[in-house]
Design a protein around this motif. Structure first.
Motif, mmCIF file in Angstrom:
data_model
loop_
_atom_site.group_PDB
_atom_site.id
_atom_site.type_symbol
_atom_site.label_atom_id
_atom_site.label_comp_id
_atom_site.label_asym_id
_atom_site.label_seq_id
_atom_site.Cartn_x
_atom_site.Cartn_y
_atom_site.Cartn_z
ATOM 1 N N GLN A 137 -13.594 -24.498 39.352
ATOM 2 C CA GLN A 137 -13.265 -23.159 39.833
ATOM 3 C C GLN A 137 -11.804 -23.050 40.281
ATOM 4 O O GLN A 137 -11.298 -21.946 40.447
ATOM 5 C CB GLN A 137 -14.183 -22.771 40.995
ATOM 6 C CG GLN A 137 -15.620 -22.530 40.565
ATOM 7 C CD GLN A 137 -16.507 -22.103 41.712
ATOM 8 O OE1 GLN A 137 -16.372 -22.595 42.831
ATOM 9 N NE2 GLN A 137 -17.420 -21.186 41.457
ATOM 10 N N GLU A 138 -11.147 -24.169 40.486
ATOM 11 C CA GLU A 138 -9.750 -24.170 40.916
ATOM 12 C C GLU A 138 -8.783 -24.393 39.761
ATOM 13 O O GLU A 138 -7.568 -24.349 39.959
ATOM 14 C CB GLU A 138 -9.532 -25.257 41.986
ATOM 15 C CG GLU A 138 -10.332 -25.054 43.257
ATOM 16 C CD GLU A 138 -9.974 -23.746 43.941
ATOM 17 O OE1 GLU A 138 -8.777 -23.402 43.956
ATOM 18 O OE2 GLU A 138 -10.884 -23.076 44.454
ATOM 19 N N ARG B 118 -17.296 -27.674 33.100
ATOM 20 C CA ARG B 118 -18.064 -27.536 34.338
ATOM 21 C C ARG B 118 -18.833 -28.814 34.661
ATOM 22 O O ARG B 118 -18.979 -29.172 35.840
ATOM 23 C CB ARG B 118 -19.024 -26.349 34.229
ATOM 24 C CG ARG B 118 -19.860 -26.125 35.477
ATOM 25 C CD ARG B 118 -20.314 -24.702 35.640
ATOM 26 N NE ARG B 118 -21.061 -24.198 34.505
ATOM 27 C CZ ARG B 118 -21.549 -22.947 34.453
ATOM 28 N NH1 ARG B 118 -21.371 -22.126 35.484
ATOM 29 N NH2 ARG B 118 -22.208 -22.534 33.390
ATOM 30 N N PRO C 44 -18.338 -16.080 37.830
ATOM 31 C CA PRO C 44 -17.427 -15.539 38.839
ATOM 32 C C PRO C 44 -16.667 -16.640 39.567
ATOM 33 O O PRO C 44 -16.976 -17.824 39.431
ATOM 34 C CB PRO C 44 -18.374 -14.803 39.799
ATOM 35 C CG PRO C 44 -19.667 -15.545 39.670
ATOM 36 C CD PRO C 44 -19.749 -15.985 38.234
ATOM 37 N N LYS C 45 -15.683 -16.206 40.331
ATOM 38 C CA LYS C 45 -14.890 -17.092 41.198
ATOM 39 C C LYS C 45 -14.104 -18.128 40.412
ATOM 40 O O LYS C 45 -13.909 -19.256 40.855
ATOM 41 C CB LYS C 45 -15.779 -17.782 42.239
ATOM 42 C CG LYS C 45 -16.499 -16.826 43.168
ATOM 43 C CD LYS C 45 -17.335 -17.573 44.183
ATOM 44 C CE LYS C 45 -18.059 -16.610 45.121
ATOM 45 N NZ LYS C 45 -18.905 -17.310 46.104
ATOM 46 N N LEU C 46 -13.638 -17.754 39.240
ATOM 47 C CA LEU C 46 -12.785 -18.635 38.458
ATOM 48 C C LEU C 46 -11.349 -18.128 38.500
ATOM 49 O O LEU C 46 -11.105 -16.936 38.659
ATOM 50 C CB LEU C 46 -13.238 -18.697 36.999
ATOM 51 C CG LEU C 46 -14.595 -19.329 36.702
ATOM 52 C CD1 LEU C 46 -14.870 -19.261 35.205
ATOM 53 C CD2 LEU C 46 -14.642 -20.777 37.173
ATOM 54 N N ARG C 47 -10.398 -19.041 38.337
ATOM 55 C CA ARG C 47 -8.993 -18.657 38.167
ATOM 56 C C ARG C 47 -8.766 -18.503 36.668
ATOM 57 O O ARG C 47 -8.353 -19.432 35.988
ATOM 58 C CB ARG C 47 -8.081 -19.706 38.782
ATOM 59 C CG ARG C 47 -8.121 -19.721 40.303
ATOM 60 C CD ARG C 47 -7.463 -20.936 40.893
ATOM 61 N NE ARG C 47 -6.070 -21.051 40.495
ATOM 62 C CZ ARG C 47 -5.292 -22.071 40.844
ATOM 63 N NH1 ARG C 47 -5.788 -23.050 41.584
ATOM 64 N NH2 ARG C 47 -4.044 -22.119 40.464
ATOM 65 N N TYR D 108 -16.346 -12.706 33.786
ATOM 66 C CA TYR D 108 -16.289 -12.146 35.129
ATOM 67 C C TYR D 108 -17.663 -11.885 35.738
ATOM 68 O O TYR D 108 -17.781 -11.793 36.962
ATOM 69 C CB TYR D 108 -15.485 -10.850 35.123
ATOM 70 C CG TYR D 108 -14.051 -11.069 34.720
ATOM 71 C CD1 TYR D 108 -13.202 -11.862 35.479
ATOM 72 C CD2 TYR D 108 -13.546 -10.505 33.549
ATOM 73 C CE1 TYR D 108 -11.894 -12.082 35.094
ATOM 74 C CE2 TYR D 108 -12.235 -10.717 33.153
ATOM 75 C CZ TYR D 108 -11.410 -11.500 33.933
ATOM 76 O OH TYR D 108 -10.111 -11.712 33.549
ATOM 77 N N CYS D 109 -18.701 -11.780 34.904
ATOM 78 C CA CYS D 109 -20.045 -11.531 35.432
ATOM 79 C C CYS D 109 -20.866 -12.813 35.517
ATOM 80 O O CYS D 109 -21.496 -13.090 36.538
ATOM 81 C CB CYS D 109 -20.775 -10.500 34.575
ATOM 82 S SG CYS D 109 -19.997 -8.869 34.585
ATOM 83 N N ASP E 151 -14.002 -29.558 40.257
ATOM 84 C CA ASP E 151 -13.025 -28.559 40.723
ATOM 85 C C ASP E 151 -12.780 -27.484 39.672
ATOM 86 O O ASP E 151 -11.707 -26.861 39.662
ATOM 87 C CB ASP E 151 -11.700 -29.250 41.074
ATOM 88 C CG ASP E 151 -11.093 -29.981 39.881
ATOM 89 O OD1 ASP E 151 -11.823 -30.257 38.916
ATOM 90 O OD2 ASP E 151 -9.883 -30.285 39.930
#
Length: 272
Positions: free
Chosen positions: A111-112, A104, A145-148, A141-142, A109
């Motif tokens: 999250q992509e 991170r 969030p918004k990860l592939r 997931y909590c 990028d």
């Protein structure tokens, strides 16, 4: 000559969690209990997808922090990450949390980027479990969030979910299966890179709008083109209608004038 796409998968995790065992089980279907510390091993494999050859580089990194420069370089050049922890070690789960923080920090990028979180040593989990998959899922997931991302457990020793790990990258990377899967995760795959899009656009231009094989996206573009054409047509009608009405009025006036002239001539003939 067929096009090709190269993808680099970087494997991160603490020492002794079985990163190398997962790779060897997947590539050679072999397993050994002997532990050997990894500095950095690079493997590669090719998949023929018909229109494209997918070249996968698998980078197995060190489990300790002795080589920070190599670690930063591997994170910077990765297209996907496999974060491995051991279901029998709570410390290894904390280690992949630190690995993710490095990702991170270095990758805007993040999250992509496709990420698979795998809990190895599932064969020992019944008697020596320290990490519940529910806790891992909650973290992913909590808190993130918004990860592939996909979370699963595996066993390199028992060959459990090993192929599923690498098949997950195919889906997360948007290399989508079309039709049936032969079990290798590479059957009937459709590449979603810019090179593929440009090629497919050229093919779409040669297809008939009524072609039954046109995809939903193509049908959407066809309908939008049709709508645009209808709109242009409707916009042009108001300019053509006054022109038609003026012609009718002129023709009507001319006809009436001819009738009056004929009547006048007729009256003149009668008078004489």
């Amino acid at each position: 000559m067929s096009d090709y796409e190269r993808i680099r998968l970087v494997i991160l995790g603490g020492a002794g969690v079985g990163k190398s065992c997962i790779v060897k089980r997947f590539l050679t279907n072999s397993y050994t209990d002997k532990y050997r510390s990894t500095v950095e091993d690079l493997y590669n494999r090719e998949y023929d997808l018909g229109t494209v050859t997918l070249k996968v580089d698998i980078l197995d990194t060190a489990g300790d922090m002795q080589f920070p420069a190599m670690r930063r370089l591997s994170i910077a050049t990765a297209h996907a990450f496999l974060l491995v922890y051991a279901s029998t070690s709570a410390a290894s789960f904390e280690s992949i949390k630190r690995c993710f923080e490095e990702i991170r920090e270095q990758r805007a990028d993040f999250q992509e980027i496709p990420i698979v979180v795998a809990g190895n040593k599932f064969d020992l989990a019944t008697s020596h479990r320290e990490v519940r998959i529910e806790d891992v899922s909650e973290w992913v997931y909590c808190e993130l969030p918004k990860l592939r991302v996909k979370v699963l457990e595996c066993s390199a020793k028992d060959d459990y979910n090993i192929k599923e790990i690498f098949r997950s990258f195919v889906t997360l990377s948007r290399i989508l299966p079309q039709g049936q899967d032969d079990g290798s995760g590479t059957s009937g795959l459709k590449r979603r890179s810019s090179a593929y899009v440009s090629t497919s656009k050229g093919q779409r231009r040669t297809q008939s709008p009524n072609d039954s094989t046109v995809s939903g996206r193509d049908r959407g573009s066809s309908s939008s083109t049709s709508t645009s054409a209808d709109t242009n047509s409707s916009l042009s009608e108001p300019r053509s209608k006054p022109r038609s009405r003026s012609l009718i009025r002129r023709s009507s006036r001319k006809a009436k004038q001819q009738i009056r002239d004929a009547q006048s001539n007729s009256d003149e003939c009668i008078v004489s």
